[in-house]
Design an enzyme around this catalytic site. Structure first.
Site, PDB file in Angstrom:
ATOM      1  CB  THR A  50      -0.715   0.105   1.241  1.00  0.00           C
ATOM      2  OG1 THR A  50      -0.031   0.423   2.311  1.00  0.00           O
ATOM      3  CG2 THR A  50      -1.600  -1.417   1.472  1.00  0.00           C
ATOM      4  CB  CYS A  51       0.250   4.849  -0.247  1.00  0.00           C
ATOM      5  SG  CYS A  51      -0.965   5.155   1.076  1.00  0.00           S
ATOM      6  CD  GLU A 113      -6.492   2.688   6.384  1.00  0.00           C
ATOM      7  OE1 GLU A 113      -7.501   2.410   5.781  1.00  0.00           O
ATOM      8  OE2 GLU A 113      -5.489   1.904   6.239  1.00  0.00           O
TER       9      GLU A 113
END
Length: 426
Positions: A50-51, A113
């Site tokens: 992921t980022c 999140e």
């Protein structure tokens, strides 16, 4: 067999280093194949990218961890020493705990999140397509998903969290007096841009546009917001039209260069331009940040914004950790049972061999005309002697301490927990 994880994330590695190890979803399958083919004994493997993190989870020989680190370093074009200084390695219960915390959003830059759970599920599907998943990692991740679901339904871990997309809007609001007066450009058409467009659309900007490599996907997203669609190739000539630029693509190289932004600044007559680069690796060249009238933020720059309210959710974190602890214990219990499977198979094979030998001997005795009672007696005696031979040999071997330990083990196995009788001298 050992379960282990190797990774780097937003807390251990800077953005540009993370960018070297960023893999798009369609790259995971060939990457996993390459890793497994480089190992003598191919482990179960999953790659999450992921980022904010890149992590490899494996089930196999723990000695393969060092080779995997060297292989990953080579893939990213850095030395093993550099990667090692920014990476973390976790084994068994620590690896399971980390996987559960990641799935639950406890290890994210944005506490609680929900996007990470979907990204983890995508990574597992890619590993399945690569033929890299086995029963051990399947159990680990299915339990991760179950734990994450319980954390989200039983705690308020995601309450009042601020996503990267929402943080972008908040920062833009600090620069522009009225977001209803600005023109916003979104570069890319993935999940992050979808979220960002949703948040900006709620502020009713003057106009919105989406630039994407493929027009079809861009049009699909644009239709939801009444936005204009443009080609990436038109970006340099039209950049000056926009007050805010939000970019997040899977490009391995920057797509918005210093020169293009310099020209845009001149054409805008130095009106401020707000830019957010949510991509890893970067979509916007870092030197752009030094230009006058440009306000460029990366995912790491947004960290302080998304941390807002984190302290107020520490009670939820504590509740989540209790759920995770229970999940780790259950997984380790399952893994411990799993590790006895080869021994159980060995025992079954050995007893089958003994049984076959005694049956063959019994058939010969029957053929000779031996009485059936004598044959059955010989059969059962032969089996019991074979079964007890190893235990009896161990009871006579070693020193007094080892014999006592063996006696208690034999008692537990063969006498169903009855304590061994003490020898009485006559």
């Amino acid at each position: 067999m050992s379960v282990w994880a190797l990774g780097l994330n937003h807390t251990t590695a800077p953005l540009d280093l993370r960018g070297r190890f960023a893999y798009a979803l369609d790259q995971i399958e060939p990457t996993l194949r390459g890793l497994r083919e480089s190992l003598a004994r191919q482990p179960e493997a999953t790659l999450l990218s992921t980022c904010n993190r890149t992590e490899i989870y494996c089930a196999g020989d723990h000695n393969d961890l060092e080779h995997t680190l060297e292989w990953l370093a080579h893939n990213g074009g850095v030395s093993p020493a550099l990667l090692r200084s920014h990476a973390y390695t976790l084994q068994d219960d620590q690896a399971a705990r980390h996987a559960f915390r990641v799935a639950s959003g406890l290890d994210s830059m944005v506490l609680g999140e929900p996007q990470i759970l979907g990204q983890l599920k995508d990574a597992v599907r890619a590993a399945e397509d690569a033929g890299a998943m086995g029963s051990t990692l399947h159990q680990l991740f299915q339990r991760s998903f179950a734990v994450a679901k319980e954390v989200r339904t039983s705690t308020e871990i995601g309450a009042h969290s601020i996503s990267m997309a929402a943080a972008s809007v908040r920062l833009a609001g600090q620069l522009f007096e009225n977001l209803g007066d600005i023109r916003v450009l979104f570069v890319g058409a993935g999940e992050m841009i979808d979220l960002a467009a949703t948040h900006f659309a709620a502020k009713t900007p003057k106009s919105m546009a989406i630039a994407n490599r493929t027009l079809e996907r861009g049009e699909k997203l644009a239709s939801r917001f009444g936005a204009e669609v443009m080609r990436l190739a038109d970006l340099p000539s039209r950049l000056h039209e926009f007050d805010a630029v939000i970019s997040c693509t899977a490009s391995t190289l920057p797509i918005i260069g210093l020169g293009a932004v310099e020209r845009a600044v001149k054409l805008r007559k130095h009106r401020p331009m707000f830019m957010v680069d949510l991509a890893v690796p970067r979509d916007i060249e870092p030197e752009v940040k030094d230009l006058p009238d440009i306000y460029l933020y990366t995912v790491d720059d947004l960290a302080h914004v998304v941390q807002t309210g984190k302290d107020n959710r520490q009670a939820a974190v504590a509740q989540a950790e209790v759920i995770i602890d229970a999940g780790v214990q259950n997984f380790m219990h399952w893994l411990g049972q799993r590790r006895t499977v080869p021994l159980i198979q060995q025992l079954n094979a050995q007893t089958d061999e003994w049984r076959a030998a005694e049956i063959a001997r019994a058939k010969k005795l029957i053929a000779k005309g031996e009485p059936m009672d004598a044959v059955l007696d010989a059969l059962t005696r032969g089996l019991t002697q074979k079964m007890l031979h190893g235990a009896l040999a161990e009871l006579h071997a070693g020193d007094a301490a080892s014999r006592e330990a063996t006696a208690h083990t034999v008692s537990r196995l063969f006498l169903r927990g009855q304590p061994p009788k003490e020898h009485k001298e006559r």
